[in-house]
Design a protein around this motif. Structure first.
Motif, mmCIF file in Angstrom:
data_model
loop_
_atom_site.group_PDB
_atom_site.id
_atom_site.type_symbol
_atom_site.label_atom_id
_atom_site.label_comp_id
_atom_site.label_asym_id
_atom_site.label_seq_id
_atom_site.Cartn_x
_atom_site.Cartn_y
_atom_site.Cartn_z
ATOM 1 N N HIS A 34 -3.866 9.726 7.425
ATOM 2 C CA HIS A 34 -4.696 8.497 7.698
ATOM 3 C C HIS A 34 -4.334 7.071 7.228
ATOM 4 C CE1 HIS A 34 -7.138 11.088 10.363
ATOM 5 N NE2 HIS A 34 -7.517 11.704 9.628
ATOM 6 N N TRP A 35 -3.537 7.397 5.990
ATOM 7 C CA TRP A 35 -3.163 6.184 5.219
ATOM 8 C C TRP A 35 -2.178 5.126 5.910
ATOM 9 C CZ3 TRP A 35 -5.682 4.829 1.054
ATOM 10 C CH2 TRP A 35 -5.302 3.909 0.055
ATOM 11 N N LYS A 36 -2.446 3.892 5.683
ATOM 12 C CA LYS A 36 -1.360 2.992 6.461
ATOM 13 C C LYS A 36 -0.523 2.631 5.102
ATOM 14 C CE LYS A 36 -4.209 0.261 8.617
ATOM 15 N NZ LYS A 36 -4.869 -1.128 9.415
ATOM 16 N N SER A 37 0.704 3.085 5.184
ATOM 17 C CA SER A 37 1.461 2.389 4.087
ATOM 18 C C SER A 37 2.301 1.221 4.571
ATOM 19 C CB SER A 37 2.620 3.410 3.773
ATOM 20 O OG SER A 37 1.952 4.608 3.259
ATOM 21 N N ARG A 38 2.235 -0.171 3.974
ATOM 22 C CA ARG A 38 2.935 -1.180 4.414
ATOM 23 C C ARG A 38 3.013 -2.219 3.346
ATOM 24 N NH1 ARG A 38 -2.198 -2.182 3.558
ATOM 25 N NH2 ARG A 38 -3.442 -2.887 5.080
ATOM 26 N N LEU A 39 4.039 -3.118 3.524
ATOM 27 C CA LEU A 39 4.329 -4.219 2.595
ATOM 28 C C LEU A 39 4.000 -5.418 3.185
ATOM 29 C CD1 LEU A 39 8.038 -3.209 1.443
ATOM 30 C CD2 LEU A 39 5.889 -2.537 0.290
ATOM 31 N N MET A 40 3.366 -6.133 2.427
ATOM 32 C CA MET A 40 2.967 -7.546 2.795
ATOM 33 C C MET A 40 4.127 -8.357 3.281
ATOM 34 S SD MET A 40 0.620 -10.721 1.031
ATOM 35 C CE MET A 40 -0.880 -9.753 1.722
ATOM 36 N N GLN A 41 4.117 -9.117 4.593
ATOM 37 C CA GLN A 41 5.363 -9.905 4.869
ATOM 38 C C GLN A 41 5.261 -11.388 4.152
ATOM 39 O OE1 GLN A 41 7.670 -8.712 7.222
ATOM 40 N NE2 GLN A 41 6.797 -6.938 6.765
ATOM 41 N N PRO A 42 6.647 -11.838 3.821
ATOM 42 C CA PRO A 42 6.443 -12.885 3.108
ATOM 43 C C PRO A 42 5.647 -14.204 3.662
ATOM 44 C CG PRO A 42 8.680 -12.083 3.306
ATOM 45 C CD PRO A 42 7.793 -11.341 4.105
ATOM 46 N N GLU A 43 5.851 -14.132 5.142
ATOM 47 C CA GLU A 43 5.040 -15.297 5.789
ATOM 48 C C GLU A 43 3.476 -15.089 5.548
ATOM 49 O OE1 GLU A 43 7.017 -13.176 7.241
ATOM 50 O OE2 GLU A 43 8.908 -14.444 7.684
ATOM 51 N N THR A 44 3.058 -13.791 5.503
ATOM 52 C CA THR A 44 1.588 -13.668 5.027
ATOM 53 C C THR A 44 1.160 -14.219 3.849
ATOM 54 O OG1 THR A 44 1.826 -11.582 6.441
ATOM 55 C CG2 THR A 44 -0.239 -11.957 5.112
ATOM 56 N N PHE A 45 2.127 -13.764 2.962
ATOM 57 C CA PHE A 45 1.819 -14.337 1.331
ATOM 58 C C PHE A 45 1.892 -15.879 1.494
ATOM 59 C CE2 PHE A 45 2.971 -15.105 -3.038
ATOM 60 C CZ PHE A 45 2.062 -14.309 -3.613
ATOM 61 N N ALA A 46 2.593 -16.449 2.271
ATOM 62 C CA ALA A 46 2.715 -17.925 1.979
ATOM 63 C C ALA A 46 1.649 -18.478 2.475
ATOM 64 C CB ALA A 46 4.110 -18.591 2.746
ATOM 65 N N ARG A 47 0.911 -17.803 3.620
ATOM 66 C CA ARG A 47 -0.355 -18.303 4.102
ATOM 67 C C ARG A 47 -1.428 -18.354 3.277
ATOM 68 N NH1 ARG A 47 -1.625 -20.741 8.876
ATOM 69 N NH2 ARG A 47 -3.325 -19.428 9.291
ATOM 70 N N LEU A 48 -1.285 -17.721 1.786
ATOM 71 C CA LEU A 48 -2.456 -17.921 0.934
ATOM 72 C C LEU A 48 -2.322 -18.660 -0.049
ATOM 73 C CD1 LEU A 48 -2.222 -14.126 0.057
ATOM 74 C CD2 LEU A 48 -3.919 -15.251 1.718
ATOM 75 N N TRP A 49 -1.428 -19.904 0.167
ATOM 76 C CA TRP A 49 -1.300 -20.911 -0.941
ATOM 77 C C TRP A 49 -2.533 -21.623 -1.098
ATOM 78 C CZ3 TRP A 49 2.058 -23.064 -4.343
ATOM 79 C CH2 TRP A 49 1.851 -24.081 -4.528
ATOM 80 N N PRO A 50 -3.592 -22.017 0.065
ATOM 81 C CA PRO A 50 -4.819 -22.856 -0.338
ATOM 82 C C PRO A 50 -5.592 -22.004 -1.034
ATOM 83 C CG PRO A 50 -3.964 -22.908 2.018
ATOM 84 C CD PRO A 50 -3.026 -21.818 1.417
ATOM 85 N N SER B 231 0.846 -1.142 -0.024
ATOM 86 C CA SER B 231 0.215 0.051 0.032
ATOM 87 C C SER B 231 0.898 1.227 0.121
ATOM 88 C CB SER B 231 -1.055 -0.102 1.244
ATOM 89 O OG SER B 231 -0.192 0.133 2.354
ATOM 90 N N VAL B 232 2.301 0.940 -0.478
ATOM 91 C CA VAL B 232 3.052 2.069 -0.382
ATOM 92 C C VAL B 232 3.186 2.638 -1.769
ATOM 93 C CG1 VAL B 232 5.782 2.719 -0.146
ATOM 94 C CG2 VAL B 232 4.611 1.162 1.114
ATOM 95 N N CYS B 233 3.102 3.990 -1.883
ATOM 96 C CA CYS B 233 2.850 4.512 -3.282
ATOM 97 C C CYS B 233 3.790 6.087 -3.010
ATOM 98 C CB CYS B 233 1.730 4.450 -3.832
ATOM 99 S SG CYS B 233 1.595 5.207 -5.705
ATOM 100 N N PRO B 234 4.582 6.510 -4.183
ATOM 101 C CA PRO B 234 5.313 7.737 -4.043
ATOM 102 C C PRO B 234 4.276 8.659 -4.786
ATOM 103 C CG PRO B 234 6.149 6.262 -5.658
ATOM 104 C CD PRO B 234 5.575 5.238 -4.941
ATOM 105 N N GLY B 235 3.396 8.120 -5.676
ATOM 106 C CA GLY B 235 2.448 8.790 -6.565
ATOM 107 C C GLY B 235 1.415 9.693 -5.636
ATOM 108 N N ARG B 236 1.166 10.907 -6.188
ATOM 109 C CA ARG B 236 0.168 11.998 -5.587
ATOM 110 C C ARG B 236 -1.039 12.037 -6.357
ATOM 111 N NH1 ARG B 236 4.973 13.781 -5.539
ATOM 112 N NH2 ARG B 236 4.533 15.496 -7.061
ATOM 113 N N CYS B 237 -1.641 10.960 -7.025
ATOM 114 C CA CYS B 237 -2.619 11.031 -7.832
ATOM 115 C C CYS B 237 -3.889 11.783 -7.015
ATOM 116 C CB CYS B 237 -3.194 9.692 -8.432
ATOM 117 S SG CYS B 237 -1.725 8.951 -9.367
#
Length: 357
Positions: A64-80, A47-53
């Protein structure tokens, strides 16, 4: 949080973190003998972006924006979920190519037997990244635009210059052709504002110049950016909608004549009886692992959003069980009725009709 210098190849998402697809299972998938439960899993890897559209919720929400990157462990949980989906779309409310593990994420989704797509601002393309994207097996890279010239695009998309986006498309095309990357399609994700309908006739020529395979035209949702209400297309604004439809249909015919695809949607006066977003057979997972019906119903903000609909987290529950849960299933079942969830009743996706129906 990672910086905004661009994407580098990461190694924290290793193949050992997900279960390999067995031979017979893979064969059944390849032959189309197993119907998957979902059409699309959309993953907000950033949800990180340098743009200002100006029209983006990120700009409107400010601090109020939450800028963050998904952790690899979170992504791996999505396998099913991946194993039950036809496509994985790696993009949410930020710039996906800023994630250092982006190419590894593509590899995991491909290993699950999914086609993989992404949408980018085009700001961070380098030759190394272009080569990585082609080699990764990625199926679609869409580049965001909101105008057909620098003058029209740049006044809306501060921080994402038109000429830089076009240079990124040309670079990716050059690498794709050199490496015979016939699997990779390059698209334009075009945002149409009501005051910029006059730009539409230039789109087919731009597509031809850049060699892009398709353009998908979308419009603003006034529920997300209230201050831009006049730039939206409401169901009751018939003359406004019809004028845009005439231009879009003419552009679509011209693009087809050039051998290129052109997709668009505009609202009908009444609900169509379906969700144009396809929320009945899709799911959105934000960068923190929370699961929602679509990207519009879970903005990454600290605000108390009455339209937010989150049915669970892949970090605390099995993601497939969350999607199959009774509350989530009830939400989906109501989408095609006259009384969907209150968060959806004014959504333009209920009224949208695209070219081709």
């Amino acid at each position: 949080m990672a910086g905004e210098e661009g994407c580098v190849r990461g190694s924290s998402l290793t193949a050992g973190r997900v279960r390999s697809v067995g031979f017979w299972q893979g064969l059944r998938d390849a032959c189309g003998l197993r119907r998957r439960a979902l059409d699309v899993v959309q993953v907000e890897v950033s949800s990180v972006c340098p743009g200002r559209c100006g029209y983006c919720p990120r700009t409107v929400c400010g601090a109020h924006w939450k800028s963050r990157l998904m952790q690899p462990e979170t992504f791996a949980r999505l396998w099913p979920l991946f194993r039950e989906s036809g496509r994985v779309h790696l993009q949410g409310w930020g710039e996906p190519l800023l994630h250092p593990d982006f190419l590894d994420m593509v590899a995991v989704a491909r290993q699950a037997g999914c086609s993989v797509s992404t949408t980018t601002s085009g700001r961070h393309m380098t030759r190394d990244l272009a080569e990585g994207l082609v080699e990764s097996g990625l199926d679609v890279v869409a580049f965001s635009l909101a105008g057909t010239t620098a003058a029209t695009n740049d006044s809306l998309r501060a921080g994402t210059p038109f000429e830089e986006v076009l240079a990124s498309i040309r670079l990716l095309q050059e690498v794709r052709r050199k490496r015979c990357g016939v699997h990779l399609e390059i698209h334009i994700a075009y945002l149409l504002l009501a005051s910029r309908v006059g730009d539409i006739p230039l789109l087919p020529g731009l597509m031809e110049e850049l060699g892009v395979h398709a353009t998908v035209v979308s419009t603003l949702d006034s529920n997300l950016v209230p201050g831009w209400r006049e730039e939206c297309f409401a169901p009751d604004e018939r003359e406004k909608v019809l004028q845009a439809r005439r231009e879009l249909e003419a552009a679509a015919a011209q693009a087809r004549g050039l051998g290129r695809d052109f997709h668009h949607s505009l609202p009908e006066p009444e609900p169509t009886g379906r969700c144009f977003e396809g929320a009945g057979r899709s799911v959105f997972i934000d960068a923190e692992g929370r699961m929602a019906p679509c990207v519009h119903l879970n903005l990454p903000t600290t605000l108390d959003d009455p339209r937010r609909r989150v049915f669970g987290s892949c970090l605390t529950d099995e993601p497939l069980a969350v999607w199959q849960s009774a509350p989530f299933a009830t939400f989906r079942a109501a989408l095609g009725t006259a009384e969907p969830d209150p968060a959806c009743r004014a959504c333009l996706k209920r009224f949208a009709l695209g070219n081709g129906g």
